[in-house]
Scaffold this active site. Structure first.
Site, PDB file in Angstrom:
ATOM      1  N   LYS A  79      12.008 -61.139 -64.209  1.00 45.47           N
ATOM      2  CA  LYS A  79      12.392 -59.767 -63.860  1.00 45.47           C
ATOM      3  C   LYS A  79      13.535 -59.277 -64.754  1.00 45.47           C
ATOM      4  O   LYS A  79      13.461 -58.188 -65.332  1.00 45.47           O
ATOM      5  CB  LYS A  79      12.850 -59.711 -62.394  1.00 45.47           C
ATOM      6  CG  LYS A  79      13.569 -58.430 -62.017  1.00 45.47           C
ATOM      7  CD  LYS A  79      13.972 -58.400 -60.553  1.00 45.47           C
ATOM      8  CE  LYS A  79      15.284 -59.028 -60.208  1.00 45.47           C
ATOM      9  NZ  LYS A  79      16.483 -58.233 -60.522  1.00 45.47           N
ATOM     10  N   ASN A  80      14.588 -60.088 -64.860  1.00 44.66           N
ATOM     11  CA  ASN A  80      15.787 -59.605 -65.545  1.00 44.66           C
ATOM     12  C   ASN A  80      15.669 -59.617 -67.067  1.00 44.66           C
ATOM     13  O   ASN A  80      16.593 -59.192 -67.771  1.00 44.66           O
ATOM     14  CB  ASN A  80      17.020 -60.384 -65.077  1.00 44.66           C
ATOM     15  CG  ASN A  80      17.373 -60.019 -63.638  1.00 44.66           C
ATOM     16  OD1 ASN A  80      16.850 -59.044 -63.091  1.00 44.66           O
ATOM     17  ND2 ASN A  80      18.254 -60.794 -63.027  1.00 44.66           N
ATOM     18  N   CYS A  87      26.472 -51.087 -53.810  1.00 47.07           N
ATOM     19  CA  CYS A  87      25.395 -52.070 -53.789  1.00 47.07           C
ATOM     20  C   CYS A  87      25.819 -53.163 -52.823  1.00 47.07           C
ATOM     21  O   CYS A  87      27.011 -53.430 -52.666  1.00 47.07           O
ATOM     22  CB  CYS A  87      25.245 -52.575 -55.213  1.00 47.07           C
ATOM     23  SG  CYS A  87      24.682 -54.229 -55.422  1.00 47.07           S
ATOM     24  N   ARG A 139      30.294 -53.379 -58.328  1.00 41.63           N
ATOM     25  CA  ARG A 139      29.518 -53.381 -59.583  1.00 41.63           C
ATOM     26  C   ARG A 139      29.689 -52.126 -60.439  1.00 41.63           C
ATOM     27  O   ARG A 139      28.763 -51.344 -60.632  1.00 41.63           O
ATOM     28  CB  ARG A 139      28.032 -53.617 -59.277  1.00 41.63           C
ATOM     29  CG  ARG A 139      27.797 -54.958 -58.633  1.00 41.63           C
ATOM     30  CD  ARG A 139      26.347 -55.183 -58.296  1.00 41.63           C
ATOM     31  NE  ARG A 139      25.566 -55.647 -59.424  1.00 41.63           N
ATOM     32  CZ  ARG A 139      24.261 -55.840 -59.361  1.00 41.63           C
ATOM     33  NH1 ARG A 139      23.599 -55.582 -58.277  1.00 41.63           N
ATOM     34  NH2 ARG A 139      23.612 -56.291 -60.421  1.00 41.63           N
ATOM     35  N   ASP A 174      22.738 -65.896 -58.920  1.00 41.55           N
ATOM     36  CA  ASP A 174      21.431 -65.546 -58.343  1.00 41.55           C
ATOM     37  C   ASP A 174      20.754 -66.728 -57.645  1.00 41.55           C
ATOM     38  O   ASP A 174      19.686 -66.558 -57.049  1.00 41.55           O
ATOM     39  CB  ASP A 174      20.498 -64.985 -59.433  1.00 41.55           C
ATOM     40  CG  ASP A 174      20.927 -63.605 -59.887  1.00 41.55           C
ATOM     41  OD1 ASP A 174      21.748 -62.977 -59.198  1.00 41.55           O
ATOM     42  OD2 ASP A 174      20.431 -63.152 -60.943  1.00 41.55           O
ATOM     43  N   ARG A 199      11.251 -56.835 -54.587  1.00 43.51           N
ATOM     44  CA  ARG A 199      11.872 -56.362 -55.826  1.00 43.51           C
ATOM     45  C   ARG A 199      11.874 -57.464 -56.875  1.00 43.51           C
ATOM     46  O   ARG A 199      11.898 -57.162 -58.070  1.00 43.51           O
ATOM     47  CB  ARG A 199      13.324 -55.938 -55.560  1.00 43.51           C
ATOM     48  CG  ARG A 199      13.444 -54.719 -54.705  1.00 43.51           C
ATOM     49  CD  ARG A 199      14.877 -54.291 -54.610  1.00 43.51           C
ATOM     50  NE  ARG A 199      15.458 -54.224 -55.943  1.00 43.51           N
ATOM     51  CZ  ARG A 199      16.746 -54.205 -56.196  1.00 43.51           C
ATOM     52  NH1 ARG A 199      17.620 -54.237 -55.224  1.00 43.51           N
ATOM     53  NH2 ARG A 199      17.192 -54.141 -57.425  1.00 43.51           N
TER      54      ARG A 199
END
Ligand code: EPU
Length: 423
Positions: A22-23, A117, A122, A306, A398
């Protein structure tokens, strides 16, 4: 809305394939704005965040086609807008990644500020500071970042903190700038390297990605090309943690062990027997309960934030006491209260969570609060005795492609139902 129902206490067993990262996919898709030639990208994961960035690019006039094998073709030759509206940016912070490419290619960008968030404040000050150093005029008006520059100039940029998307945004801005840009204290995450490799495939001149000094020699334009996105190291780590917490045995294919050495070392400390090949990882708990581990998160190559929530779930059922310290985000312990509802014994002290493992967790109704927090609840549910229902799972969609199908393939008893259904 939907929820996941998990009947726990079954060891995971079997083989699955890991999806594209994803990233890495998000900045790569944003970077396609830099070229006016067609680009083919493969290994893009089917995720809500990818849909969000594709919608954002579509609104700007980018033509995106998807073939039957999930390869994406992107054509940004006919752009009609350089505006990223609040409605899309607020659903995904990574939308701010269009700022650098838009400014660099079109001399102008209007991008909503991402706002708050769940995992912390952030800010994006480092992104803005870098582009200002390259000659951009930046202002914040009515919640929007307004950026202008006739042509960006290469600059010597020292990042005050290590930021992943900040490094990526500045790298993308610098690709078409005049002259050389040096980013000092750059993020070393593998996704930054994947973006640099993608840009170089299109004709950019980026070197040093993967180290803390990235050098970009500006070029006049980028061409087209084909690129295969790297595997998702966090999805990989999450499934390995799922096997660890359930005392199971699994093999993950289409991944790369070199991307998650810090995670593999911690999993080995829990008692997992890990074996690796160039593109696979296997993990076997030999039926044993994991041992608790201490973890301290930090930018790559240290232990990733993460994976913090998932390892908290492992510690919750482990033998002994483990201390997890979160150093990257100030508010990334939202999963603690939910894990406590399942019987976890966790005490918070500042940015540390002291977790004394319990024999077993018990199923409970819980609520997902952010992407990785929801992954930790899934893991806890897989290990728990009885039934767990996890509400608000749009968070998990997501970032995890087909999570219940993949877990079911490994023997988990998991299914998805509408939120208002009683089970
Ligand atoms: N920060 C600033 N100013 C900035 C930028 C960041 O103060 O201008 C701070 C942040 O508030 C945070 C720290 O710096 O405390 C690091 O944040 P970073 O900018 O590195 O995070 P990010 O780029 O917004 C990416 C990932 C996150 C991952 C972090 C850290 C993407 C799209 N997102 O976010 O992924 O947690 O790096 O590794 O690449 C996830 O996938 O669940 C996720 C949240």
């Amino acid at each position: 809305m939907e929820k996941l129902i998990i009947k726990g206490n079954t060891p995971l067993n079997g083989e699955i394939k890991i999806s594209g990262a994803k990233n890495a996919a998000l900045p790569i898709l944003a970077a396609s704005l830099l070229s006016n030639a067609p680009i083919q990208i493969s290994n893009i994961p089917h995720l809500q965040d990818v849909t969000t960035i594709v919608s954002l690019l579509g609104q700007m006039g980018v033509r995106i086609t998807l073939d039957e094998r999930s390869n994406i073709e992107v054509d940004a030759s006919q752009l009609t807008s350089f505006h990223a509206p609040y409605e899309l940016v607020r659903t995904m912070r990574a939308s701010v990644l269009v700022l650098g490419p838009l400014l660099s290619r079109f001399g102008e960008a209007i991008v909503s500020l991402p706002g708050g968030c769940a995992i912390g404040t952030r800010p994006v000050d480092q992104h803005l500071k870098g582009m200002q150093a390259m000659g951009a005029e930046m202002s914040i008006e009515n919640g929007y970042i307004k950026a202008k520059a006739s042509r960006l100039r290469g600059a010597n940029i020292v990042m005050d903190i290590v930021t992943v998307t900040g490094t990526e945004n500045i790298m993308m801005a610098a690709v078409l700038a005049q002259g050389q840009t040096i980013i000092h204290n750059a993020a070393r995450e593998p996704e930054v390297t994947d973006l640099a490799n993608f840009l170089n495939t299109l004709g950019a001149r980026v070197s040093g990605a993967g180290t803390s000094t990235i050098i970009i020699e500006g070029v006049n334009e980028l061409g087209g090309g084909c690129y295969h996105v790297m595997p998702d190291r966090i999805e990989t780590g999450t499934y390995l943690a799922a096997a660890t917490i359930t005392s199971g045995k699994i093999k993950l294919k289409n991944t790369r062990p070199d991307l998650l050495e810090a995670v593999l070392l911690k999993l080995a400390e829990t008692g997992a027997v890990i074996d690796t090949g160039a593109d696979w990882i296997s993990l076997d708990m030999k039926g044993n309960r994991p041992r608790a581990v201490d973890i301290s998160t930090a930018p790559y190559p240290a232990f990733p934030t993460d994976m913090q929530a998932q390892m908290m779930a492992v510690n919750a059922v482990a033998e002994g006491t483990g201390v997890i310290t979160e150093n990257v985000f100030e508010n990334r312990f939202m999963h603690v209260q939910e894990l406590q509802r399942m019987g976890a014994n966790i005490a918070l002290k500042g940015n540390s969570a002291i977790c004394s493992g319990t024999d077993h967790l018990h199923g409970a109704p819980v609520m997902a609060t952010d992407l990785r927090a929801s992954a930790s609840l899934v893991l806890a549910g897989l290990a728990a005795h009885g039934e767990t229902s996890i509400d608000r799972i749009y968070h998990i969609d997501r970032g995890y492609e087909c999570i219940e199908e993949k877990l079911a393939q490994l023997g988990a008893r998991i299914h998805r139902i509408p939120s208002n259904t009683a089970e």
